[in-house]
Design a protein around this motif. Structure first.
Motif, PDB file in Angstrom:
ATOM      1  N   UNK A 141       0.490 -13.132  -4.288  1.00 36.14           N
ATOM      2  CA  UNK A 141       1.412 -11.959  -4.199  1.00 36.14           C
ATOM      3  C   UNK A 141       1.997 -12.236  -2.615  1.00 36.14           C
ATOM      4  N   UNK A 142       1.164 -12.390  -1.397  1.00 32.11           N
ATOM      5  CA  UNK A 142       1.617 -12.405  -0.220  1.00 32.11           C
ATOM      6  C   UNK A 142       2.277 -13.867  -0.206  1.00 32.11           C
ATOM      7  N   UNK A 143       2.149 -14.834  -0.748  1.00 28.11           N
ATOM      8  CA  UNK A 143       2.779 -16.001  -0.777  1.00 28.11           C
ATOM      9  C   UNK A 143       4.048 -15.784  -1.314  1.00 28.11           C
ATOM     10  N   UNK A 144       4.153 -15.125  -2.547  1.00 32.36           N
ATOM     11  CA  UNK A 144       5.604 -15.059  -3.131  1.00 32.36           C
ATOM     12  C   UNK A 144       6.430 -14.383  -2.271  1.00 32.36           C
ATOM     13  N   UNK A 145       5.927 -13.263  -1.789  1.00 34.63           N
ATOM     14  CA  UNK A 145       6.737 -12.446  -1.019  1.00 34.63           C
ATOM     15  C   UNK A 145       7.123 -12.833   0.171  1.00 34.63           C
ATOM     16  N   UNK A 146       6.513 -13.776   0.985  1.00 36.70           N
ATOM     17  CA  UNK A 146       6.650 -14.397   2.223  1.00 36.70           C
ATOM     18  C   UNK A 146       7.801 -15.582   2.070  1.00 36.70           C
ATOM     19  N   UNK A 147       7.377 -16.459   1.066  1.00 33.80           N
ATOM     20  CA  UNK A 147       8.387 -17.509   0.777  1.00 33.80           C
ATOM     21  C   UNK A 147       9.687 -17.339   0.066  1.00 33.80           C
ATOM     22  N   UNK A 148       9.552 -16.358  -0.826  1.00 29.00           N
ATOM     23  CA  UNK A 148      10.756 -16.075  -1.886  1.00 29.00           C
ATOM     24  C   UNK A 148      11.475 -14.730  -1.309  1.00 29.00           C
ATOM     25  N   UNK A 149      11.065 -14.033  -0.486  1.00 26.83           N
ATOM     26  CA  UNK A 149      11.647 -12.940   0.181  1.00 26.83           C
ATOM     27  C   UNK A 149      11.944 -11.679  -1.054  1.00 26.83           C
ATOM     28  N   UNK A 150      10.903 -11.305  -1.582  1.00 22.92           N
ATOM     29  CA  UNK A 150      11.004 -10.552  -2.578  1.00 22.92           C
ATOM     30  C   UNK A 150      11.478  -9.041  -2.155  1.00 22.92           C
ATOM     31  N   UNK A 151      12.603  -8.617  -2.812  1.00 25.98           N
ATOM     32  CA  UNK A 151      12.860  -6.976  -2.377  1.00 25.98           C
ATOM     33  C   UNK A 151      12.028  -6.016  -2.884  1.00 25.98           C
ATOM     34  N   UNK A 152      10.880  -6.183  -2.276  1.00 22.17           N
ATOM     35  CA  UNK A 152       9.748  -4.953  -2.827  1.00 22.17           C
ATOM     36  C   UNK A 152       9.937  -3.595  -2.185  1.00 22.17           C
ATOM     37  N   UNK A 153       9.747  -2.527  -2.887  1.00 24.24           N
ATOM     38  CA  UNK A 153       9.940  -1.274  -2.668  1.00 24.24           C
ATOM     39  C   UNK A 153       8.577  -0.673  -2.370  1.00 24.24           C
ATOM     40  N   UNK A 154       8.465   0.228  -1.278  1.00 26.75           N
ATOM     41  CA  UNK A 154       7.110   0.897  -1.141  1.00 26.75           C
ATOM     42  C   UNK A 154       6.649   1.795  -2.237  1.00 26.75           C
ATOM     43  N   UNK A 155       5.494   1.919  -2.414  1.00 26.14           N
ATOM     44  CA  UNK A 155       4.988   2.663  -3.641  1.00 26.14           C
ATOM     45  C   UNK A 155       5.031   3.950  -3.457  1.00 26.14           C
ATOM     46  N   UNK A 156       5.662   4.799  -3.997  1.00 25.88           N
ATOM     47  CA  UNK A 156       5.613   6.464  -3.859  1.00 25.88           C
ATOM     48  C   UNK A 156       4.307   7.072  -4.508  1.00 25.88           C
ATOM     49  N   UNK A 157       3.844   7.916  -3.641  1.00 27.32           N
ATOM     50  CA  UNK A 157       2.475   8.663  -4.225  1.00 27.32           C
ATOM     51  C   UNK A 157       2.849   9.304  -5.660  1.00 27.32           C
ATOM     52  N   UNK A 158       3.955   9.966  -5.856  1.00 30.22           N
ATOM     53  CA  UNK A 158       4.263  10.767  -7.028  1.00 30.22           C
ATOM     54  C   UNK A 158       4.413   9.736  -8.215  1.00 30.22           C
ATOM     55  N   UNK A 159       4.635   8.320  -8.004  1.00 22.66           N
ATOM     56  CA  UNK A 159       4.417   7.553  -9.235  1.00 22.66           C
ATOM     57  C   UNK A 159       3.190   7.431  -9.802  1.00 22.66           C
ATOM     58  N   UNK A 160       2.194   7.725  -9.012  1.00 17.42           N
ATOM     59  CA  UNK A 160       0.691   7.651  -9.337  1.00 17.42           C
ATOM     60  C   UNK A 160       0.172   8.545 -10.178  1.00 17.42           C
ATOM     61  N   UNK A 161       0.960   9.860  -9.928  1.00 14.68           N
ATOM     62  CA  UNK A 161       0.259  11.048 -10.456  1.00 14.68           C
ATOM     63  C   UNK A 161       0.162  10.838 -12.096  1.00 14.68           C
ATOM     64  N   UNK A 162       0.989  10.481 -12.685  1.00 15.40           N
ATOM     65  CA  UNK A 162       0.858  10.674 -14.291  1.00 15.40           C
ATOM     66  C   UNK A 162      -0.551   9.615 -14.692  1.00 15.40           C
ATOM     67  N   UNK A 163      -0.464   8.535 -14.203  1.00 17.54           N
ATOM     68  CA  UNK A 163      -1.673   7.901 -14.724  1.00 17.54           C
ATOM     69  C   UNK A 163      -2.986   8.457 -14.060  1.00 17.54           C
ATOM     70  N   UNK A 164      -3.117   9.029 -12.986  1.00 19.72           N
ATOM     71  CA  UNK A 164      -4.257   9.389 -12.533  1.00 19.72           C
ATOM     72  C   UNK A 164      -4.706  10.687 -13.247  1.00 19.72           C
TER      73      UNK A 164
END
Length: 318
Positions: free
Chosen positions: A208-231
């Motif tokens: 994943x670090x290689x893909x993110x570095x070489x391809x410049x993925x427009x990733x977004x930071x993970x919001x804590x509220x998005x993990x609440x339903x699964x938890x």
């Protein structure tokens, strides 16, 4: 010149003719036009052919146009050949009739030869294997079709940039799924991905670090509220606890308390505080294990959230 009878057409010609006002330039005879060509009815001279078909690109097997059918399936990024390969059946023909034993043996030989000749190079074989792994991972994680197609396209981009050289195909495939989920802000715990992927945690992380570095993925930071339903589902908490935990997580995200912190740790602290407020007995060890973090991280985030909450909610440690 030999005379050709235009009414004796082949199987793919249209016999519906239309008269033309012009005359034959050869014999001044009568000229007729069908969907294929313009020819003289007297001498058989073909004046024009390969005309443009202005009819619809679909056909209907009903009396109206409600059941439109087109030849073949649309192109897809899920297959190495965009879905244009030939699929040979096994036991029945196109009309559902059972084939004889000799015909089944013949089709088996054709399938074997078709399988051996479907890949033109080693790179194409690797692409087929990688796309199959992406489809398997997305199916095991029950992700949507758009995530699957975009992950396949990301794997194609990785191979086009020679990122597969010296790396595991399974790792790049799993990292493609994880990268697309990160780009869409869809919560996907990396441990859940490792459980279904055929590679360990470090392999997925490095890929994943290689893909993110070489391809410049427009990733977004993970919001804590998005993990609440699964938890909350894993801990089987009440709806009131789930709503309160989501409110706390949104407040922590808006006030930037969660900046620089592990999202799973913040989500675990929010759920733990909400459970203590509503009198549900959950220990720090249980919540931390479900979130994939440590009790020490949970306690640190709990202290920060307690200072943030209006009125200073104080809870005794479990």
């Amino acid at each position: 010149m030999a005379t050709r009878n235009i009414y004796e057409t082949a199987f793919d010609e249209d016999v519906q003719h239309k008269s033309s006002s012009s005359n034959c330039p050869e014999c001044s005879g009568h000229v007729a036009t069908n969907a294929v060509e313009t020819a003289c009815e007297d001498c058989g001279l073909v004046i024009d052919d390969q005309q443009i078909d202005h009819g619809p690109e679909w056909r209907s097997f009903e009396d109206d146009d409600s059941n439109r059918k087109r030849a073949g399936t649309p192109l897809t990024a899920r297959r190495h050949d965009r879905g244009l390969s030939t699929e040979i059946g096994c036991r029945t023909d196109g009309k559902g009739r059972v084939l004889s034993g000799s015909k089944r043996c013949q089709l088996a030989r054709l399938r074997r030869e078709q399988t051996q000749g479907r890949f033109q190079s080693k790179a194409e074989r690797n692409l087929a294997h990688g796309l199959g792994e992406v489809r398997r991972v997305t199916s095991a994680l029950e992700l949507g079709g758009s995530i699957r197609d975009q992950a396949c396209q990301l794997f194609r981009s990785a191979q086009r940039e020679d990122l597969l050289l010296g790396r595991s195909i399974e790792a790049i495939a799993a990292a493609s799924v994880y990268g697309v989920c990160r780009c869409h802000g869809q919560p996907l715990v990396r441990d859940d991905l490792v459980d279904v992927a055929r590679v360990d945690h470090s392999g997925v992380t490095n890929a994943y670090k290689t893909l993110n570095r070489e391809l410049g993925l427009p990733t977004q930071p993970v919001a804590p509220q998005s993990l609440i339903p699964k938890l909350a589902s894993e801990l089987d908490v009440d709806k009131r606890v789930r709503r309160r935990a989501r409110t706390l997580a949104e407040r922590a995200h808006e006030s930037m308390v969660a900046n620089g912190c592990q999202p799973s740790g913040v989500a675990a602290a929010c759920l733990y505080l909400a459970s203590r407020e509503h009198g549900q007995s959950l220990t720090q060890t249980q919540v931390a294990a479900a979130a994939g973090t440590t009790p020490a991280t949970l306690r640190a985030r709990r202290t920060e959230l307690t200072e943030l909450i209006d009125g200073g909610v104080r809870v005794a440690p479990a």
